[in-house]
Design a protein around this motif. Structure first.
Motif, PDB file in Angstrom:
ATOM      1  N   ARG A   2       0.813  -1.223   0.000  1.00 10.33           N
ATOM      2  CA  ARG A   2       0.000   0.000   0.000  1.00 10.33           C
ATOM      3  C   ARG A   2       0.844   1.271   0.000  1.00 10.33           C
ATOM      4  N   THR A   3       2.142   1.165   0.309  1.00  7.04           N
ATOM      5  CA  THR A   3       3.024   2.337   0.256  1.00  7.04           C
ATOM      6  C   THR A   3       3.617   2.551  -1.136  1.00  7.04           C
ATOM      7  N   ALA A   4       3.363   1.620  -2.051  1.00  5.06           N
ATOM      8  CA  ALA A   4       4.028   1.657  -3.356  1.00  5.06           C
ATOM      9  C   ALA A   4       3.731   2.926  -4.131  1.00  5.06           C
ATOM     10  N   ALA A   5       2.464   3.370  -4.088  1.00  5.85           N
ATOM     11  CA  ALA A   5       2.068   4.529  -4.892  1.00  5.85           C
ATOM     12  C   ALA A   5       2.834   5.789  -4.510  1.00  5.85           C
ATOM     13  N   GLY A   6       3.101   5.965  -3.219  1.00  7.91           N
ATOM     14  CA  GLY A   6       3.804   7.154  -2.763  1.00  7.91           C
ATOM     15  C   GLY A   6       5.307   7.050  -2.855  1.00  7.91           C
ATOM     16  N   SER A   7       5.812   5.941  -3.391  1.00  6.04           N
ATOM     17  CA  SER A   7       7.260   5.719  -3.404  1.00  6.04           C
ATOM     18  C   SER A   7       7.968   6.395  -4.567  1.00  6.04           C
ATOM     19  N   GLY A   8       7.219   6.697  -5.617  1.00  2.00           N
ATOM     20  CA  GLY A   8       7.838   7.266  -6.805  1.00  2.00           C
ATOM     21  C   GLY A   8       8.362   6.236  -7.778  1.00  2.00           C
ATOM     22  N   VAL A   9       8.227   4.928  -7.470  1.00  2.00           N
ATOM     23  CA  VAL A   9       8.668   3.886  -8.386  1.00  2.00           C
ATOM     24  C   VAL A   9       7.618   3.754  -9.498  1.00  2.00           C
ATOM     25  N   PRO A  10       7.988   4.000 -10.740  1.00  3.49           N
ATOM     26  CA  PRO A  10       6.999   3.981 -11.830  1.00  3.49           C
ATOM     27  C   PRO A  10       6.263   2.657 -11.928  1.00  3.49           C
ATOM     28  N   GLY A  11       4.948   2.747 -12.066  1.00  2.00           N
ATOM     29  CA  GLY A  11       4.128   1.570 -12.292  1.00  2.00           C
ATOM     30  C   GLY A  11       3.796   0.764 -11.057  1.00  2.00           C
ATOM     31  N   HIS A  12       4.223   1.215  -9.875  1.00  2.00           N
ATOM     32  CA  HIS A  12       3.952   0.457  -8.653  1.00  2.00           C
ATOM     33  C   HIS A  12       2.844   1.127  -7.850  1.00  2.00           C
ATOM     34  N   HIS A  13       1.807   0.373  -7.573  1.00  2.00           N
ATOM     35  CA  HIS A  13       0.709   0.805  -6.720  1.00  2.00           C
ATOM     36  C   HIS A  13      -0.186  -0.406  -6.480  1.00  2.00           C
ATOM     37  N   THR A  14      -0.993  -0.346  -5.453  1.00  2.00           N
ATOM     38  CA  THR A  14      -1.927  -1.441  -5.185  1.00  2.00           C
ATOM     39  C   THR A  14      -3.059  -1.391  -6.196  1.00  2.00           C
ATOM     40  N   ASP A  15      -3.265  -2.476  -6.933  1.00  2.00           N
ATOM     41  CA  ASP A  15      -4.297  -2.487  -7.965  1.00  2.00           C
ATOM     42  C   ASP A  15      -4.933  -3.879  -8.036  1.00  2.00           C
ATOM     43  N   HIS A  16      -6.008  -4.059  -7.270  1.00  2.00           N
ATOM     44  CA  HIS A  16      -6.698  -5.345  -7.265  1.00  2.00           C
ATOM     45  C   HIS A  16      -7.336  -5.649  -8.620  1.00  2.00           C
ATOM     46  N   GLU A  17      -7.824  -4.622  -9.297  1.00  2.00           N
ATOM     47  CA  GLU A  17      -8.457  -4.826 -10.610  1.00  2.00           C
ATOM     48  C   GLU A  17      -7.466  -5.459 -11.582  1.00  2.00           C
ATOM     49  N   ALA A  18      -6.257  -4.899 -11.628  1.00  2.00           N
ATOM     50  CA  ALA A  18      -5.243  -5.440 -12.532  1.00  2.00           C
ATOM     51  C   ALA A  18      -4.825  -6.840 -12.101  1.00  2.00           C
ATOM     52  N   ALA A  19      -4.709  -7.054 -10.798  1.00  2.00           N
ATOM     53  CA  ALA A  19      -4.270  -8.354 -10.293  1.00  2.00           C
ATOM     54  C   ALA A  19      -5.231  -9.469 -10.676  1.00  2.00           C
ATOM     55  N   LEU A  20      -6.521  -9.152 -10.763  1.00  2.00           N
ATOM     56  CA  LEU A  20      -7.538 -10.171 -11.043  1.00  2.00           C
ATOM     57  C   LEU A  20      -8.070 -10.093 -12.467  1.00  2.00           C
ATOM     58  N   ALA A  21      -7.521  -9.204 -13.282  1.00  2.00           N
ATOM     59  CA  ALA A  21      -8.017  -9.026 -14.647  1.00  2.00           C
ATOM     60  C   ALA A  21      -7.926 -10.341 -15.424  1.00  2.00           C
ATOM     61  N   GLY A  22      -9.072 -10.733 -16.015  1.00  2.00           N
ATOM     62  CA  GLY A  22      -9.117 -11.939 -16.829  1.00  2.00           C
ATOM     63  C   GLY A  22      -9.371 -13.218 -16.065  1.00  2.00           C
TER      64      GLY A  22
END
Length: 394
Positions: free
Chosen positions: A281-301
């Motif tokens: 959950r801290t990923a989004a504020g880290s500045g690392v491109p493309g890192h954030h909590t995303d359940h939608e993407a994790a379960l897509a398909g």
């Protein structure tokens, strides 16, 4: 993006006022941490000889001033191991001295009510507090350094197909490969895992404190972990202090599936299970491109009729799991408190300290006490664990 979940794409900017408040809070905390033990062991009616009082005061004062500089040097951008070990050990020691100093003051009050004269009552309380702290620190060191015992848990998932009944999931987390060289310990953990006949092995983050280049030898035994179906990994908050994307890539190079907001499917006996993972959950504020909590993407398909096992580093990420109908979330992060009574502070931020809990109608959460330790090389009333979770069909 799930209901009630905010996905950030840029790091938060720090405000000067917030930095000043943070500095004042840290200063106040340090004064308490060092001041209370000083009062108990040096002052507080002990009536020590002047030389003892002066020497003790100087020791506490030097430690108070040196601690933040050592901590910043050790855990700052350059991850200097020597200062980190000193600072982490100081933190563990002063925490125990602080806790048992308070208990010592209570004992001093009881002795006063019992009619014990000064300075005897103060010296008895001081000796008792020191003795308990020393015993716990020695025991805590042994507990932190040993290879964890296996904790065995059965979890029933009503939607799990009969073909997957009895699936053996081994969970490790919070290995925190760090400034204390623990390659031998890491090999020991791998050897224990490989005795458990695992179908799936999961690492739910906080793999290390430091860059891959610094901790490569400690992480190397993970390449030898055996699982018949999958080895999966997600980032924890500490990866975002030390090259998260490089750790994701390194784990992939060791043969682990890095579940960076994605999933895999495991199948046996005609039945399938979605094994998904989300970033910390801290990923989004880290500045690392493309890192954030995303359940939608994790379960897509993924087929919504299939049961879902979710890897998420922090128990606090459970609302997203509930909102997306996850059957079981496995997490770490809390270390089970690591050093009592820090347990109670952990619960102000997390919904679970350790063990199995239920959230909503479908979702269960298993929180591990962690496999390694962070910072202070002590575990007190919070034993580490390698968890064997056996999944049962409903």
């Amino acid at each position: 993006m799930s209901v009630g979940e905010t996905v950030e794409t840029e790091p938060r900017r720090r405000r000067p006022g917030r930095a000043i408040r943070f500095g004042l809070i840290v200063t106040a905390v340090l004064l308490l941490l060092f001041g209370v033990p000083w009062w108990t062991f040096i002052g507080s009616g002990n009536d020590w000889p002047a030389a003892v009082q002066v020497t003790g005061t100087v020791v506490f004062a030097v430690a108070l001033v040196a601690f933040p500089f050592l901590m910043f040097s050790g855990h700052g951008r350059h991850h200097r191991d020597g200062p980190a070990v000193i600072a982490d050990t100081m933190l563990g020691v002063i925490w125990q001295l602080f806790v048992w100093s308070i208990a010592g003051q209570l004992l001093r009050l009881v002795l006063a009510l019992a009619g014990v004269d000064a300075p005897a009552r103060s010296r008895i309380a001081t000796a008792a507090a020191a003795a308990v702290a020393v015993v716990l620190l020695v025991w805590g060191t042994i507990e932190a350094r040993r290879v964890p015992r296996v904790r065995r848990v059965e979890v029933t998932l009503p939607r799990l197909g009969r073909g997957l009944d009895g699936l053996r999931l081994v969970l490790i987390t919070d290995t925190h490969y760090g400034p204390i060289e623990r390659s031998r310990w890491s090999r020991g953990v791998t050897e224990v895992i490989n005795t458990l006949d695992a179908d799936v092995v999961a690492h739910t983050g906080d793999i290390a404190d430091g860059e891959v280049s610094q901790r490569v030898s400690q992480a190397a035994p993970l390449a030898d972990v055996r699982a018949s179906m999958a080895r999966v990994y997600v980032t924890g908050n500490h990866e975002y202090f030390s090259g998260a994307q490089r750790w994701v890539e390194h784990m992939a190079s060791l043969g682990w599936e890095a579940l960076h907001n994605r999933h895999v499917i495991v199948t046996r006996g005609g039945d399938s299970l979605v094994v998904a993972g989300v970033d910390d959950r801290t990923a989004a504020g880290s500045g690392v491109p493309g890192h954030h909590t995303d359940h939608e993407a994790a379960l897509a398909g993924a087929d919504p009729a299939l049961p879902v096992l979710l890897l998420a580093h922090q128990p606090a990420q459970i609302p997203g799991a509930v909102a997306h109908g996850v059957d079981l979330q496995i997490s770490g992060h809390t270390h089970g408190g690591q050093m009592w009574p820090f347990h109670y502070l952990v619960l102000t931020d997390q919904p679970s300290l350790q063990g199995l809990s239920r959230h909503g109608e479908r979702t269960q959460l298993y929180t591990s006490r962690g496999t390694g330790f962070w910072g202070p090389p002590f575990r007190i009333f919070a034993p580490s664990e390698i968890t064997l979770i056996t999944l049962r069909a409903g």
